[in-house]
Design a protein around this motif. Structure first.
Motif, PDB file in Angstrom:
ATOM      1  N   PRO A   1       3.667 -80.107 -13.872  1.00 30.92           N
ATOM      2  CA  PRO A   1       4.553 -81.136 -12.674  1.00 30.92           C
ATOM      3  C   PRO A   1       4.090 -82.735 -13.683  1.00 30.92           C
ATOM      4  N   LEU A   2       5.152 -83.304 -13.679  1.00 34.22           N
ATOM      5  CA  LEU A   2       4.662 -85.371 -14.501  1.00 34.22           C
ATOM      6  C   LEU A   2       5.868 -85.604 -12.997  1.00 34.22           C
ATOM      7  N   ASP A   3       5.428 -86.735 -13.058  1.00 35.16           N
ATOM      8  CA  ASP A   3       6.326 -87.818 -12.024  1.00 35.16           C
ATOM      9  C   ASP A   3       7.498 -87.051 -10.751  1.00 35.16           C
ATOM     10  N   LYS A   4       8.662 -86.576 -11.573  1.00 29.70           N
ATOM     11  CA  LYS A   4       9.678 -85.777 -10.482  1.00 29.70           C
ATOM     12  C   LYS A   4       9.993 -84.807 -11.127  1.00 29.70           C
ATOM     13  N   GLY A   5       9.806 -84.556 -12.679  1.00 36.14           N
ATOM     14  CA  GLY A   5      10.086 -83.777 -13.459  1.00 36.14           C
ATOM     15  C   GLY A   5       8.606 -82.480 -13.400  1.00 36.14           C
ATOM     16  N   LEU A   6       8.409 -81.578 -14.510  1.00 36.83           N
ATOM     17  CA  LEU A   6       8.304 -80.774 -15.203  1.00 36.83           C
ATOM     18  C   LEU A   6       8.134 -81.248 -16.515  1.00 36.83           C
ATOM     19  N   VAL A   7       6.282 -80.889 -17.233  1.00 33.34           N
ATOM     20  CA  VAL A   7       6.221 -81.043 -18.725  1.00 33.34           C
ATOM     21  C   VAL A   7       6.118 -79.284 -18.709  1.00 33.34           C
ATOM     22  N   GLY A   8       7.385 -78.893 -20.093  1.00 38.61           N
ATOM     23  CA  GLY A   8       6.577 -77.193 -20.062  1.00 38.61           C
ATOM     24  C   GLY A   8       6.616 -76.965 -21.898  1.00 38.61           C
ATOM     25  N   THR A   9       5.108 -76.942 -21.876  1.00 40.39           N
ATOM     26  CA  THR A   9       4.487 -76.549 -23.300  1.00 40.39           C
ATOM     27  C   THR A   9       4.722 -75.174 -23.476  1.00 40.39           C
ATOM     28  N   LEU A  10       5.083 -75.232 -25.217  1.00 45.26           N
ATOM     29  CA  LEU A  10       4.763 -74.089 -25.695  1.00 45.26           C
ATOM     30  C   LEU A  10       4.037 -73.423 -25.932  1.00 45.26           C
ATOM     31  N   LEU A  11       3.565 -71.832 -25.769  1.00 44.80           N
ATOM     32  CA  LEU A  11       2.430 -72.044 -25.967  1.00 44.80           C
ATOM     33  C   LEU A  11       2.450 -70.577 -27.228  1.00 44.80           C
ATOM     34  N   ARG A  12       1.727 -70.729 -28.379  1.00 43.45           N
ATOM     35  CA  ARG A  12       1.658 -69.428 -29.056  1.00 43.45           C
ATOM     36  C   ARG A  12       1.278 -68.104 -28.929  1.00 43.45           C
ATOM     37  N   TYR A  13       1.553 -66.927 -29.727  1.00 45.03           N
ATOM     38  CA  TYR A  13       1.401 -65.280 -29.080  1.00 45.03           C
ATOM     39  C   TYR A  13      -0.303 -65.565 -30.057  1.00 45.03           C
ATOM     40  N   PRO A  14      -1.351 -64.372 -29.264  1.00 46.24           N
ATOM     41  CA  PRO A  14      -2.147 -64.262 -29.616  1.00 46.24           C
ATOM     42  C   PRO A  14      -1.941 -64.098 -31.273  1.00 46.24           C
ATOM     43  N   TYR A  15      -1.449 -63.377 -31.595  1.00 48.89           N
ATOM     44  CA  TYR A  15      -1.169 -63.064 -33.017  1.00 48.89           C
ATOM     45  C   TYR A  15      -1.041 -64.281 -33.794  1.00 48.89           C
ATOM     46  N   GLU A  16      -0.534 -65.147 -33.361  1.00 49.58           N
ATOM     47  CA  GLU A  16      -0.281 -66.805 -34.226  1.00 49.58           C
ATOM     48  C   GLU A  16      -1.885 -67.438 -34.362  1.00 49.58           C
ATOM     49  N   VAL A  17      -2.677 -66.954 -33.508  1.00 54.66           N
ATOM     50  CA  VAL A  17      -4.019 -67.898 -33.534  1.00 54.66           C
ATOM     51  C   VAL A  17      -5.013 -67.148 -34.772  1.00 54.66           C
ATOM     52  N   ARG A  18      -5.178 -67.811 -35.766  1.00 49.33           N
ATOM     53  CA  ARG A  18      -6.852 -67.155 -36.694  1.00 49.33           C
ATOM     54  C   ARG A  18      -7.625 -67.556 -35.745  1.00 49.33           C
ATOM     55  N   SER A  19      -9.272 -66.503 -36.387  1.00 45.95           N
ATOM     56  CA  SER A  19     -10.227 -66.437 -35.706  1.00 45.95           C
ATOM     57  C   SER A  19     -10.756 -67.578 -35.844  1.00 45.95           C
ATOM     58  N   GLU A  20     -11.612 -68.224 -35.426  1.00 41.42           N
ATOM     59  CA  GLU A  20     -12.733 -69.181 -35.674  1.00 41.42           C
ATOM     60  C   GLU A  20     -13.576 -68.078 -36.793  1.00 41.42           C
ATOM     61  N   GLN A  21     -14.046 -67.508 -36.471  1.00 41.64           N
ATOM     62  CA  GLN A  21     -15.119 -66.819 -37.303  1.00 41.64           C
ATOM     63  C   GLN A  21     -15.333 -66.460 -38.916  1.00 41.64           C
ATOM     64  N   GLU A  22     -13.887 -66.278 -39.285  1.00 42.25           N
ATOM     65  CA  GLU A  22     -13.842 -66.522 -41.234  1.00 42.25           C
ATOM     66  C   GLU A  22     -14.184 -68.135 -41.291  1.00 42.25           C
ATOM     67  N   TYR A  23     -14.304 -68.695 -40.176  1.00 41.65           N
ATOM     68  CA  TYR A  23     -14.346 -70.778 -40.636  1.00 41.65           C
ATOM     69  C   TYR A  23     -15.685 -69.963 -40.443  1.00 41.65           C
ATOM     70  N   PHE A  24     -16.396 -69.772 -39.075  1.00 38.35           N
ATOM     71  CA  PHE A  24     -17.408 -70.943 -38.880  1.00 38.35           C
ATOM     72  C   PHE A  24     -18.694 -70.036 -39.329  1.00 38.35           C
ATOM     73  N   ASP A  25     -18.247 -69.061 -39.476  1.00 37.14           N
ATOM     74  CA  ASP A  25     -19.978 -68.092 -39.653  1.00 37.14           C
ATOM     75  C   ASP A  25     -21.008 -68.249 -40.674  1.00 37.14           C
ATOM     76  N   ASP A  26     -19.892 -68.932 -41.828  1.00 34.29           N
ATOM     77  CA  ASP A  26     -20.764 -68.957 -42.641  1.00 34.29           C
ATOM     78  C   ASP A  26     -21.684 -71.172 -42.100  1.00 34.29           C
ATOM     79  N   ILE A  27     -21.561 -71.465 -40.890  1.00 33.96           N
ATOM     80  CA  ILE A  27     -22.523 -72.666 -40.517  1.00 33.96           C
ATOM     81  C   ILE A  27     -23.507 -73.086 -40.167  1.00 33.96           C
ATOM     82  N   GLN A  28     -24.174 -73.571 -40.907  1.00 37.16           N
ATOM     83  CA  GLN A  28     -26.360 -72.548 -40.495  1.00 37.16           C
ATOM     84  C   GLN A  28     -26.642 -73.588 -39.359  1.00 37.16           C
TER      85      GLN A  28
END
Length: 302
Positions: A157-184
């Motif tokens: 809900p937002l005021d008298k209406g609704l806000v609809g937010t489009l969501l990604r599918y799981p296959y569209e979201v990259r895994s964080e591990q390939e970016y964060f694994d090398d952080i010391q």
């Protein structure tokens, strides 16, 4: 005048149904945009659709969709075949489930839309769905088809209406591990964390988007205004990048800067950034002001 709806259909919660319309909640129309031009003639560049092999221009009615099954080998898919697999959600947003807002990973959020009743009927059913979601402090998850593709949509809900937010599918979201694994893994001292918390406390504020200023857009407007006025464009000196020698020294220096920094001024809520552009040359100031008041902000530069 409200923008045109991107989608019209029905919102359904079990057996409760109402006609609704979906509108874009954001717009980039007010941002400065450029056209590509021929620097020798000043004429705008136009693009044509041509056959990659023959180089000949192809008419719109001869262009079809194709899926690449091998290099330079395509499987043609017709418009009728795509319409045959059209889903029920092309005309109906079916609410499938309700979830807590804080359970939605922000990486899945795409873009927001406004949802409102379409026409004079169905306002009571719309209100029942809206207030049920509001009262339970939940987010409704449904499906909607936009430009032939089905999307997951989160409704709240937002005021008298609704806000609809489009969501990604799981296959569209990259895994964080390939970016964060090398952080010391590093060990931080209590003093470092205490100083960092002091900086955060000094910069803590409420979320007020009207304070945000698009500095690049403002610089673009200034550049265009100067060029139209025939003023010289001075080259801006780039600040030299400094190296952090000692983390504790940097934190202490940052703490001093944070304490001396004043709260940012609230920017005036403008109807459009392009209103800051100079009037078109050749028009008298009064005439330009009158036309500006009577018409919408210009979408393109003169």
């Amino acid at each position: 005048m409200a923008p045109r709806a991107n989608w019209k259909g029905f919102l359904r919660l079990s057996l409760v149904t109402c006609p609704v319309a979906l509108y874009p909640a954001t717009s980039d129309a007010e941002k400065i945009s450029f056209n590509q031009i021929n620097k020798n003639t000043g004429h705008r560049i136009r693009y044509k659709r041509v056959d990659a092999e023959t180089g000949e221009e192809v008419e719109n009615e001869d262009i079809v969709k194709g899926f690449e099954v091998d290099k330079d080998t395509y499987l043609e898919v017709t418009k009728d075949e795509l319409e045959n697999i059209a889903l029920e959600s092309t005309r109906t947003i079916e609410i499938d489930e309700f979830v807590k807002r804080d359970e939605i990973d922000p990486r899945y959020l795409i873009r927001p839309y406004y949802l409102r009743p379409d026409g004079k009927v169905g306002h009571d059913a719309f209100a029942v769905i809206r207030e049920t979601i509001r009262g339970m402090n939940m987010v409704a998850i449904g499906r909607v088809v936009l430009t032939t593709r089905e999307h997951i949509i989160a409704l709240e809900p937002l005021d008298k209406g609704l806000v609809g937010t489009l969501l990604r599918y799981p296959y569209e979201v990259r895994s964080e591990q390939e970016y964060f694994d090398d952080i010391q893994d590093v060990k931080l001292t209590k003093d470092m964390l205490d100083l960092a918390r002091h900086i955060v406390n000094q910069k803590t504020a409420h979320f007020e988007p009207e304070k945000f200023e698009d500095h690049y857009e403002t610089a673009l407007i200034d550049l265009i205004n100067k060029k139209r006025a025939g003023q010289p464009i001075a080259k801006k000196e780039r600040p030299a990048a400094g190296n952090v020698v000692n983390l504790m020294d940097a934190l202490r220096a940052s703490l001093g800067q944070a304490g001396a920094t004043k709260a940012p001024k609230k920017a005036k809520k403008a109807t459009g950034q392009k209103e800051m552009l100079l009037p078109i040359q050749g028009k008298k100031p009064k005439e330009a002001a009158a036309k500006k008041a009577a018409a919408k902000p210009q979408r393109k530069l003169a």
